[in-house]
Every structure is written in structure tokens, then in C-alpha cells.
Design a protein around this motif. Structure first.
Motif, PDB file in Angstrom:
ATOM      1  N   GLN A 260      94.801 100.249  74.549  1.00 27.24           N
ATOM      2  CA  GLN A 260      94.988 101.065  73.343  1.00 27.24           C
ATOM      3  C   GLN A 260      96.470 101.120  72.956  1.00 27.24           C
ATOM      4  O   GLN A 260      96.834 100.941  71.796  1.00 27.24           O
ATOM      5  CB  GLN A 260      94.522 102.502  73.610  1.00 27.24           C
ATOM      6  N   ALA A 261      97.312 101.369  73.972  1.00 25.44           N
ATOM      7  CA  ALA A 261      98.752 101.493  73.718  1.00 25.44           C
ATOM      8  C   ALA A 261      99.320 100.165  73.216  1.00 25.44           C
ATOM      9  O   ALA A 261     100.164 100.123  72.322  1.00 25.44           O
ATOM     10  CB  ALA A 261      99.459 101.938  74.993  1.00 25.44           C
ATOM     11  N   ARG A 262      98.850  99.060  73.801  1.00 21.96           N
ATOM     12  CA  ARG A 262      99.339  97.737  73.418  1.00 21.96           C
ATOM     13  C   ARG A 262      98.955  97.425  71.974  1.00 21.96           C
ATOM     14  O   ARG A 262      99.759  96.950  71.193  1.00 21.96           O
ATOM     15  CB  ARG A 262      98.734  96.713  74.393  1.00 21.96           C
ATOM     16  N   ILE A 263      97.696  97.698  71.613  1.00 19.59           N
ATOM     17  CA  ILE A 263      97.233  97.400  70.248  1.00 19.59           C
ATOM     18  C   ILE A 263      97.978  98.279  69.244  1.00 19.59           C
ATOM     19  O   ILE A 263      98.391  97.815  68.180  1.00 19.59           O
ATOM     20  CB  ILE A 263      95.703  97.601  70.136  1.00 19.59           C
ATOM     21  N   TYR A 286      98.850 106.078  63.421  1.00 13.51           N
ATOM     22  CA  TYR A 286      97.745 105.746  64.339  1.00 13.51           C
ATOM     23  C   TYR A 286      97.103 107.052  64.779  1.00 13.51           C
ATOM     24  O   TYR A 286      97.799 107.998  65.159  1.00 13.51           O
ATOM     25  CB  TYR A 286      98.304 104.998  65.553  1.00 13.51           C
ATOM     26  N   TYR A 287      95.777 107.134  64.677  1.00 13.24           N
ATOM     27  CA  TYR A 287      95.089 108.388  65.009  1.00 13.24           C
ATOM     28  C   TYR A 287      94.199 108.173  66.240  1.00 13.24           C
ATOM     29  O   TYR A 287      93.275 107.346  66.206  1.00 13.24           O
ATOM     30  CB  TYR A 287      94.230 108.853  63.830  1.00 13.24           C
ATOM     31  N   ASP A 288      94.480 108.917  67.298  1.00 10.78           N
ATOM     32  CA  ASP A 288      93.644 108.811  68.498  1.00 10.78           C
ATOM     33  C   ASP A 288      92.281 109.406  68.207  1.00 10.78           C
ATOM     34  O   ASP A 288      92.178 110.538  67.733  1.00 10.78           O
ATOM     35  CB  ASP A 288      94.282 109.590  69.659  1.00 10.78           C
ATOM     36  N   GLY A 289      91.222 108.667  68.503  1.00 10.73           N
ATOM     37  CA  GLY A 289      89.867 109.176  68.296  1.00 10.73           C
ATOM     38  C   GLY A 289      89.220 109.499  69.627  1.00 10.73           C
ATOM     39  O   GLY A 289      89.623 110.438  70.305  1.00 10.73           O
ATOM     40  N   TYR A 290      88.256 108.682  70.025  1.00  9.26           N
ATOM     41  CA  TYR A 290      87.565 108.891  71.301  1.00  9.26           C
ATOM     42  C   TYR A 290      88.125 107.923  72.345  1.00  9.26           C
ATOM     43  O   TYR A 290      88.339 106.750  72.029  1.00  9.26           O
ATOM     44  CB  TYR A 290      86.065 108.602  71.162  1.00  9.26           C
TER      45      TYR A 290
END
Ligand SMILES: [Zn+2]
Ligand SMILES: [Zn+2]
Length: 382
Positions: A260-263, A286-290
Motif C-alpha cells: 500500500q505504502a509503495r503504491i 490518498y485516502y486510506d480505506g479498508y
């Protein structure tokens, strides 16, 4: 273990819920039904966690504390079915089978209330807003696990494509994470006939969309699964004007925090540098979802044994390929050891896919799901 009368009651609950679907954080009559059934069965009932969530607790001597989760919400979509129990709430529909999940956990509540073959604390967690709005996270933020300590949590989802009477589970990743992003491209508007006087945001946005395709194809290892999908491009209003702004939106799915962090970093880097190459400027949110739903080894073993006890060893697949869809049970499985399993629902007639306007939960699966829950409780020794 399960009698015809209880199966009939589960079917009646399920159809009642299907007829009256309620969407995220509005599950008022649904949680009312859940609470009243649990109270009748002798459970301690706590309402209002995560707004419309319900927890039913039953204690029996000393033993481990267990959380079993069902989701209660419907989807904001119209139903195309014609049968008697089809949705009476326009624009809302149980197209993901959460009506069935709720009815099965209530059926298990009834079976466990009259069964002496287990001890410990049972927390039945009926969560709101599984679809997109993060009701599981809302319950955790409301103190779910402080008020109802659990040594482990278990979740289940019906799975079209898997035959009725079968289960599938993976030790590790089961469902992907779900994040969203927005890229705003700022250029300089101009007359469409004189592009040399502006900075074309639409051409720049098009290049960004193409460049983003290289994240998965060129920048990540082919051995790791991930999806970056652009789902919206907005910009421009007139036939003959080059707009000075364009917006790109999309979603990211993968199976680990590192990925996730890389993308996220690559999305930012590619969009800003591509914009710069066009003389434009890109800003990126960037919005953290699930998070990804990851099964723990110990709880996977318990879920596997419970599924085998329910339908036989041959009918349970261990090591199924995870889905790129997401699930907010992930929030619970992130803080407690968890196991999330898929239950088959394809009978003689295959089920319509999830989130399809023709979908209807297969009532023949109700007894199987309720028995699975009972077997999880009996097999969990802490
Ligand atoms: Zn769904
Ligand atoms: Zn669902």
C-alpha cells in the motif's frame, strides 16, 4: 443439531430483512429485530455501538472470549427480482447477502443458547455499514473490544461461484485492501483553437492515466498481486475550450501495508513528475480505506476444523486464492487474531453474483452457516 422449526425461523428473519433493506448506519429496524431476538434468547444486549451496531453476549463459566461477526447493511441499489420478499425500500437492496449473514448468526445464537457443549464468553457482533462506510471500524472506535474483550474474531461471507455445502479459506490473505486517490491537474485554460497559449490539462491527465498503468506492470513484482484502477476523469465543459483543471480519481487494491505504502508513493511520484513534463502541476490525495483481510494461522485452523465438521473434509478448500474485493472485517482481524471464510451458495441454479440486482441469498445455506458458527464456538479453546 438443527431442527426444522429453527430453519423456518431463520428463513422468516432473512426474508423479513430482505424485504426491508437498510443502508449504512441506518439499520434501525434491522438492529431492532436482532436485539429483540437476542433478548428473547437470554443474551445481554448492547445497542448503539458504531451508531446502529448490536452486540449480544452470553457467558457460560470460565473459558475463552470469542467474537463472531455478521454484517447487517444493504446496498444503495434497486432490486430487479419479482418474488414476494423483494425489497420494499426503493433504491435499497440486500444484494450482498447480509440478510442471510444476520439470520445465520441469529440461528447460531439460538442453538448456542440451548447447548451445554461450550464454555466461555460469546460476543455476537452485528455490525452496520460493511459496504464502503466502515461500520466495523466505527464499532472498534466505539470501544468494541474494550467493552467486549475477545481472544479471537471470526467472519463469514456467502460466496457465489462456490457450490452450496462447500467452504473455502486461506491461511493468510483473504480479501484485498481498498484505498482511493484523487489527482488534480492544474494547467492553463485557453481557446481550443490556440493550444499554444495554454497548458492542456486533458492531454496531461491522459498521459498520467497511461503512466499509472506502469505501477503494477513495471514497478511492482509480478509475484505480488495489486490493482490500480482509474475510475473517473473530470475536466472541461465546452466543445471549444481547453479547461485549466482536470481531476482523476481511482482505487488501489493489494494485500499488505508495505505494498500500500509503495503504491501510494508511486502514484504521487508519477502524477507530479508527469504533470511537470507537460508544464502543468499535479496535486495528489490518498485516502486510506479498508486494510487487507488477513487470516491468522491459529484461527484459520479453528475455522477449517469447524467447516470440516459442518460439511465434511472433502467439501472444504484450504489455500483458496484471495479476492481483490475488500471487507471491513479487516479492521477486526487487524487488532484480534481472526479468520474469515467463504461459504458456497450455488444450488441447482447458480446464484447471481454479489452486488447484482438479481441476487438473492440462498435460504438452503442458512442451516449450514448456523452449524458452522456452532462448530467454531465448540472448537475454540483459546
Ligand atoms: Zn458487498
Ligand atoms: Zn458483503
Amino acid at each position: 443439531m438443527i431442527d426444522a422449526e429453527l430453519i423456518a425461523r431463520m428463513m422468516s428473519w432473512r426474508r423479513q430483512l430482505h424485504e426491508h433493506p437498510e443502508t449504512a448506519f441506518e439499520e434501525v429496524s434491522t438492529s431492532e429485530l436482532v436485539a429483540s431476538v437476542l433478548l428473547d434468547l437470554g443474551y445481554q444486549v448492547h445497542r448503539g455501538l458504531g451508531k446502529t451496531g448490536v452486540v449480544g453476549t452470553l457467558r457460560r463459566g470460565n473459558g475463552p472470549a470469542l467474537g463472531l461477526r455478521a454484517d447487517m447493511d444493504a446496498l444503495p441499489m434497486g432490486e430487479f427480482n419479482q418474488f414476494e420478499h423483494c425489497s420494499r425500500n426503493p433504491g435499497k437492496m440486500h444484494a450482498c447477502g447480509h440478510d442471510g449473514h444476520t439470520a445465520m448468526l441469529l440461528g447460531a445464537a439460538a442453538l448456542l443458547a440451548r447447548d451445554d457443549g461450550w464454555c466461555g464468553t460469546l460476543n455476537l457482533i452485528f455490525q452496520p455499514a460493511e459496504e464502503v462506510a466502515g461500520g466495523g471500524r466505527a464499532m472498534i472506535e466505539d470501544g468494541l473490544f474494550e467493552r467486549f474483550p475477545c481472544d479471537a474474531v471470526f467472519g463469514l461471507h456467502n460466496w457465489p461461484g462456490l457450490p452450496l455445502g462447500q467452504f473455502a479459506i486461506n491461511d493468510g490473505a483473504m480479501m484485498a485492501s481498498f484505498d482511493t486517490f484523487e489527482i488534480r491537474v492544474d494547467g492553463k485554460g485557453s481557446h481550443a483553437a490556440m493550444p499554444e497559449e495554454g497548458i492542456d490539462t486533458l492531454v496531461c491527465a491522459s498521459h498520467i492515466v497511461v503512466a499509472l498503468q506502469t505501477i503494477v506492470s513495471r514497478r511492482l513484482s509480478p509475484k505480488e498481486a495489486a490493482v490500480v484502477s482509474v475510475t473517473q476523469i473530470h475536466g472541461g465543459e465546452a466543445w471549444n475550450v481547453l479547461p485549466d483543471q482536470a481531476v482523476i480519481r481511482g482505487t488501489v487494491r493489494c494485500f499488505s501495508n508495505e505494498m500500500q505504502a509503495r503504491i501510494r508513493a508511486l502514484l504521487g511520484e508519477i502524477s507530479t513528475t508527469t504533470a511537470r513534463a507537460h508544464g502543468a502541476k499535479a496535486s495528489f490525495e490518498y485516502y486510506d480505506g479498508y486494510p487487507a483481510t488477513i487470516n491468522a494461522a491459529h484461527t484459520t485452523g479453528i475455522a477449517l476444523a469447524a467447516a470440516r465438521a459442518t460439511v465434511g473434509a472433502d467439501a472444504v478448500t484450504l489455500g483458496c486464492k484471495p479476492s481483490m474485493a475488500s471487507e471491513d472485517f479487516a479492521f477486526m482481524a487487524r487488532v484480534k487474531p481472526g479468520a474469515y471464510i467463504w461459504m458456497g451458495v450455488d444450488g441447482a441454479k447458480p446464484s447471481a453474483p454479489l452486488h447484482n440486482p438479481h441476487y438473492d441469498f440462498n435460504d438452503e445455506a442458512l442451516a449450514i452457516g448456523a452449524c458452522y458458527w456452532v462448530n467454531v464456538v465448540k472448537g475454540f479453546k483459546g
